[in-house]
Write a protein that holds these residues in place. Sequence first.
Motif, mmCIF file in Angstrom:
data_model
loop_
_atom_site.group_PDB
_atom_site.id
_atom_site.type_symbol
_atom_site.label_atom_id
_atom_site.label_comp_id
_atom_site.label_asym_id
_atom_site.label_seq_id
_atom_site.Cartn_x
_atom_site.Cartn_y
_atom_site.Cartn_z
ATOM 1 N N THR B 161 0.867 -1.174 0.000
ATOM 2 C CA THR B 161 0.000 0.000 0.000
ATOM 3 C C THR B 161 0.905 1.226 0.000
ATOM 4 O OG1 THR B 161 -0.035 -0.101 2.415
ATOM 5 C CG2 THR B 161 -1.870 -1.136 1.262
ATOM 6 N N TRP B 294 -2.477 -7.479 -10.289
ATOM 7 C CA TRP B 294 -2.253 -6.815 -9.011
ATOM 8 C C TRP B 294 -1.637 -7.789 -8.006
ATOM 9 C CZ3 TRP B 294 -7.299 -3.746 -7.447
ATOM 10 C CH2 TRP B 294 -7.527 -2.734 -8.387
ATOM 11 N N LEU B 303 -2.472 -2.777 -3.408
ATOM 12 C CA LEU B 303 -3.769 -2.223 -2.980
ATOM 13 C C LEU B 303 -3.691 -0.698 -2.948
ATOM 14 C CD1 LEU B 303 -6.072 -3.637 -0.213
ATOM 15 C CD2 LEU B 303 -5.435 -1.219 -0.137
ATOM 16 N N ASP B 324 -11.147 -0.988 -1.548
ATOM 17 C CA ASP B 324 -10.261 -2.145 -1.753
ATOM 18 C C ASP B 324 -10.148 -2.955 -0.454
ATOM 19 O OD1 ASP B 324 -9.647 -1.245 -4.313
ATOM 20 O OD2 ASP B 324 -7.570 -0.695 -3.847
ATOM 21 N N CYS B 327 -13.266 -4.800 0.330
ATOM 22 C CA CYS B 327 -13.391 -5.949 -0.572
ATOM 23 C C CYS B 327 -12.461 -7.092 -0.139
ATOM 24 C CB CYS B 327 -13.064 -5.515 -2.003
ATOM 25 S SG CYS B 327 -12.998 -6.873 -3.171
ATOM 26 N N TYR B 346 -10.393 -10.743 -5.079
ATOM 27 C CA TYR B 346 -10.136 -9.316 -4.821
ATOM 28 C C TYR B 346 -9.754 -8.596 -6.115
ATOM 29 C CZ TYR B 346 -6.738 -5.559 -3.840
ATOM 30 O OH TYR B 346 -5.999 -4.392 -3.867
ATOM 31 N N GLN B 347 -8.833 -9.188 -6.857
ATOM 32 C CA GLN B 347 -8.371 -8.590 -8.106
ATOM 33 C C GLN B 347 -9.509 -8.505 -9.131
ATOM 34 O OE1 GLN B 347 -4.436 -9.369 -10.444
ATOM 35 N NE2 GLN B 347 -5.821 -10.999 -11.023
ATOM 36 N N ARG B 350 -11.978 -5.761 -8.042
ATOM 37 C CA ARG B 350 -11.512 -4.380 -7.942
ATOM 38 C C ARG B 350 -10.895 -3.807 -9.198
ATOM 39 N NH1 ARG B 350 -14.227 -1.576 -5.356
ATOM 40 N NH2 ARG B 350 -12.609 -0.016 -5.083
ATOM 41 N N SER B 354 -11.652 -0.094 -10.491
ATOM 42 C CA SER B 354 -10.598 0.921 -10.433
ATOM 43 C C SER B 354 -10.410 1.578 -11.789
ATOM 44 C CB SER B 354 -9.279 0.293 -10.015
ATOM 45 O OG SER B 354 -9.430 -0.366 -8.806
#
Lengths: 453, 453
Positions: B161, B294, B303, B324, B327, B346-347, B350, B354
């Motif tokens: 992050t 990602w 993220l 994010d 999620c 997740y990927q 998102r 995004s």
Amino acid sequence: MKKITIVGAGLAGSLLSVYLAKKGFEVNVYERRSDMRKSSKGGGKSINLALSTRGIHALKEVGLYDEIKKIAIPMYGRMIHPVEGDLSFQRYGKDDSEYINAVSRADLNISLMELAERNPGVKIHFNERCSGIDFKNSEINFHNELTGETTLVKSDIVIATDGATSAVRMEMQKIPRFNFAQHYENYGYKELIIPSGEDGSFLMEKNALHIWPRGSFMLIALPNPDGSYTCTLFLAYDHSLGEENSFEYLNTEERADTFFKKQFPDAYKMIPEFKKEFFNNPTGTLMTVKCFPWIYEDRIALLGDACHAIVPFFGQGMNAAFEDCTCLNDCIDKYGTDWKKVFNEYQKQRKINSDAIADLAQENFIEMRDLVSDKEFLFRKKIETELYKKYPDTFIPKYSMVTFSRIPYSVALQRGKIQEEILKELCAEADSRESIDYGKAEKLINNRLEKLL
Amino acid sequence: MKKITIVGAGLAGSLLSVYLAKKGFEVNVYERRSDMRKSSKGGGKSINLALSTRGIHALKEVGLYDEIKKIAIPMYGRMIHPVEGDLSFQRYGKDDSEYINAVSRADLNISLMELAERNPGVKIHFNERCSGIDFKNSEINFHNELTGETTLVKSDIVIATDGATSAVRMEMQKIPRFNFAQHYENYGYKELIIPSGEDGSFLMEKNALHIWPRGSFMLIALPNPDGSYTCTLFLAYDHSLGEENSFEYLNTEERADTFFKKQFPDAYKMIPEFKKEFFNNPTGTLMTVKCFPWIYEDRIALLGDACHAIVPFFGQGMNAAFEDCTCLNDCIDKYGTDWKKVFNEYQKQRKINSDAIADLAQENFIEMRDLVSDKEFLFRKKIETELYKKYPDTFIPKYSMVTFSRIPYSVALQRGKIQEEILKELCAEADSRESIDYGKAEKLINNRLEKLL
């Protein structure tokens, strides 16, 4: 005289060192790999290349073309291999005077390095990996891969020709307002060898680029001087729709063998080591790189793949990089050592044309893998050739502009689009699949194309 | 229980550490900067943010919203400042229950870090710069900026992050088939302060986001709890056409002063230190980052800004990053510690959203700097509000979907486009600038929108 550092002794870096040495500069070239003349060749990249007009022009300027001509094999057109049925030949140019040249990447690179080193002003340092760069002070750290030693090199001018994964560009990326994109196709490539026949004979037509177009994938083959061919299979990594035509699916010897035998029956018979090569040879990636700016103040510039890597489907990667060298050389002719002006002019001229050849190369993949066996496409090609003969200075086929001329790529892209529209219009209106309305053709060409060249 | 490393203790990293600690993980957060509670605040980024529904949802989930609510200032709409004439107010939502919240980045970050550290499972390490990562072994080198020491950290899971210029992503870029693009706008921003009046009073409407739209540039202002406003001037770096409205042109105190006084007369009077601030404050850049994938296998994920930095014009950068975290937390709820599934889900969820908010944010810049003072636009806005009242579940304004709902950004983008077409069609046919054909509106909405939500 200013001291110039070139990062990378590949095709672009080696050629550039010759251009600059001829102008009297002191040039040090730092290359990450070992000297290919002493060890294995190639370095992971594709084995042979298609040298055409832009590249030839550069080689002529540095006086190397006559030597390269001897090791190059002319290819006058595409030889199309359908799954079943006869081969067909599609000429590239207007006659035998227009052709592209199959040439070995390693041989060409070695010739360029040898030419460079014959110049007292050029020194090539091998096994030197760029491990950091201080843009403000034009200082580069090189890490010697054999000794582990790090050398700090300070120079007046740095030109990075370190390829698609350029270390210099990666550092440049940290500078605010540096735009950058790397895009990988969902396609990989696998090289396979068709050996020569007895006594080094060629098993297929020697003077052609062979294509097995199959819609979503294709095989191509280029001739080598020893009678063999280097084949390249272009195939998707995976298919979101779960199709079977992908590297992901071909993960057993049986699957790969079945696929290849079915899709490329004639080639299959000529590749004795198919299974071994398919699983032992690496799968190459296909990347497009775009970035801006290419320069940092009046001291550092990117050149070749380092700033504009493209997919190989127009055979223009090396030719475009060589044209960068020609352009930079012209800019020095014009502005001397006012590097700010030299670099700005170089960037202005080349950025727009690199963007254009990147697009052209992606378009040509679709043409190669799919359209070359399409009837509508072939009719348009036929009309294109006829219009070219009637209007040789105005209606030049896109392929010819890119390959057999030095017309800027951006102009070729723009005119190619207009010509495509004209052809589609004329062919759609054609009564039969035989001919078109030439009166209308003349009007369209006059109205839409005349003013652009 | 698996050991998780988070790289970066900004807003996203701090929030994520709380989410993960609540699930019982051992979380170590490594932050390049020093502890902002002990030294200067901010770290070069914009001072205040607009917290809205998606961000609030996340803060509620970790139990921090009540605390943040106390330091946030509701903004119910845009206050438009023309060069001459009266101010006008454009409400954001349907009534006073819908508003965005001006909140200090530093205060919010500190609250999140404090909440994180109250958890025994979380430790934040400051002054630790990621200086290298071994993806295969999930090992990261952190270089301590104070002691100069390097620590090798091995963990099961790494989540980066570390923001728009992410060091982890930059290493990921070297992995074949990693697609990446960083794009800078030709716009920079400059922060300026309108101090509070006597006794900490607000010199303009407190509960609004103030905008001075000027076509190719704009000024905005957000209220701070102490009665001051943080203004941000968005202006082109340069103009290829040689226009004067650019940072490049405003390179003398006189030019800057003349420009600002002429364009923003009311703001000019309220910024006593204009010249000093204009030349002392840095010019910030505006970057969009897109990349894919990602994730790296079942161990490493990006993220927040690290994988999708966006321009600030929709006030959604932080809100998207917080979403994010929400999620990822939901994916862990669903798949437990099957990190391959967690990361893939997740990927999948998102990435598409995004990409959508990146586009939405760029569109909104045009709306803010230009359209908010356009008559056609205002008529469409009026009709949009009316249709929203009539069809509150179907025809939700794009701004409301993005800001006051958790409808996926990609759906908001898609429906926003359809709604824009419907509005253009209805408004173009309107007899006067007063009303539209509501019968037709109902049909269009039924036909084109009903099925999508």
